[in-house]
Design a protein around this motif. Structure first.
Motif, mmCIF file in Angstrom:
data_model
loop_
_atom_site.group_PDB
_atom_site.id
_atom_site.type_symbol
_atom_site.label_atom_id
_atom_site.label_comp_id
_atom_site.label_asym_id
_atom_site.label_seq_id
_atom_site.Cartn_x
_atom_site.Cartn_y
_atom_site.Cartn_z
ATOM 1 N N CYS A 1 0.844 -1.183 0.000
ATOM 2 C CA CYS A 1 0.000 0.000 0.000
ATOM 3 C C CYS A 1 0.880 1.233 0.000
ATOM 4 N N TYR A 2 0.331 2.311 -0.508
ATOM 5 C CA TYR A 2 1.056 3.569 -0.565
ATOM 6 C C TYR A 2 0.317 4.568 0.319
ATOM 7 N N GLU B 1 -0.522 7.540 -0.262
ATOM 8 C CA GLU B 1 -1.557 8.104 -1.130
ATOM 9 C C GLU B 1 -1.508 7.307 -2.400
ATOM 10 N N SER B 2 -2.509 6.480 -2.632
ATOM 11 C CA SER B 2 -2.450 5.574 -3.770
ATOM 12 C C SER B 2 -3.760 5.572 -4.532
ATOM 13 N N GLU C 1 -2.388 -1.308 -7.074
ATOM 14 C CA GLU C 1 -2.309 0.024 -6.468
ATOM 15 C C GLU C 1 -0.977 0.662 -6.826
ATOM 16 N N VAL C 2 -1.019 1.930 -7.208
ATOM 17 C CA VAL C 2 0.193 2.695 -7.500
ATOM 18 C C VAL C 2 0.113 4.025 -6.772
ATOM 19 N N ALA C 3 1.263 4.632 -6.610
ATOM 20 C CA ALA C 3 1.287 5.921 -5.941
ATOM 21 C C ALA C 3 0.499 6.960 -6.743
ATOM 22 N N GLU C 4 -0.128 7.865 -6.049
ATOM 23 C CA GLU C 4 -0.838 8.943 -6.732
ATOM 24 C C GLU C 4 0.143 9.704 -7.633
ATOM 25 N N ALA D 1 1.596 8.468 -10.166
ATOM 26 C CA ALA D 1 2.569 7.552 -10.762
ATOM 27 C C ALA D 1 2.425 7.577 -12.277
ATOM 28 N N GLU E 1 6.366 3.760 -14.410
ATOM 29 C CA GLU E 1 6.551 3.227 -13.058
ATOM 30 C C GLU E 1 5.696 1.981 -12.848
#
Length: 237
Positions: free
Chosen positions: A5-6, A8-9, A32-35, A37, A41
């Motif tokens: 988890c990130y 902010e994702s 899920e990826v970082a906001e 991103a 990536e």
């Protein structure tokens, strides 16, 4: 498996085709990826998750929401990201992707008009061998929404660049037996030269750019057919 988890994702859908689907073990998944991103990536993350994909990395294209995209493309929540191997195309105004036999004669006859001096019909047919290996049958699959969009854009380009009146593309997916038609292109024009040129351009470009793949089944195994390199305008990994 915990994908991590990130702080902010956002969650995006990743779609796999051809041999990539077999490596991933599923046609799609949500990651899920970082906001903020980028597609690059996400691509790197997928390669890390599935190391076997890395041998194809330099030949893959990325599409975000049905558009070929660069690695710098920013991702948003619920984006659809497709990893696309080199390509071997519901319906749109001039294009179809079907599972049943292509109605060649009916489509060609429907294209005719009084002003036409030529109607060129091209059929791509399943042959019984590939590089000396006996072929039993083929199985085609497509990223259908994007394939139809690319096929329609290809028709529009042919209409702009060649003096033709109309063009139609129909591609079949699923299992095809030896001798069956996998793709049909019909071009109608006042003069035969323009029709021949437009037809050749269309099939050559379709084989390079439209996301449709084939798996070849032989007596001693099966393999995804090598695709032709993407044209220069398509960003690649």
């Amino acid at each position: 498996m915990n994908e991590g988890c990130y702080p902010e994702s956002v969650k995006v859908k990743v779609i796999y085709f051809g041999i990539l689907r077999e490596i991933a073990g599923a046609p799609q998944e949500h990651l899920e990826v970082a906001e903020n991103a980028t597609a690059g990536e996400l691509f790197a993350r997928v390669m890390g998750k599935y190391p076997e994909m890395e041998r194809f990395a330099k030949s893959l294209a990325i599409a975000v929401n049905l558009e070929y995209s660069t690695h710098s493309q920013k991702l948003n929540a619920d984006d659809e990201v497709a990893l696309i191997p080199p390509v071997s195309g519901g319906t749109s105004p001039r294009c179809e992707i079907v599972r049943e036999r292509i109605a060649i004669e009916e489509i060609a006859n429907a294209m005719r008009a009084g002003e036409d001096g030529a109607v060129i019909v091209f059929e791509g047919v399943v042959r019984n061998n590939t590089r000396g290996r006996k072929t039993l049958y083929l199985d085609y699959e497509a990223y259908q929404a994007m394939a139809l969009k690319e096929m329609e854009a290809l028709c529009e380009q042919a209409l702009r660049e060649y003096k033709i009146r109309d063009i139609r593309i129909v591609h079949r997916i699923g299992r095809l037996e030896i001798g069956e038609t996998s793709v049909l292109i019909v071009v109608a024009s006042v003069h035969r030269g323009a029709a021949f040129d437009a037809c050749r351009f269309t099939i050559d470009t379709l084989k390079k750019k439209v996301p449709i793949w084939k798996k070849e089944y032989f007596e001693d195994g099966a393999v995804w057919a090598d695709g032709e390199p993407f044209p220069p305008e398509v960003p690649r990994s």
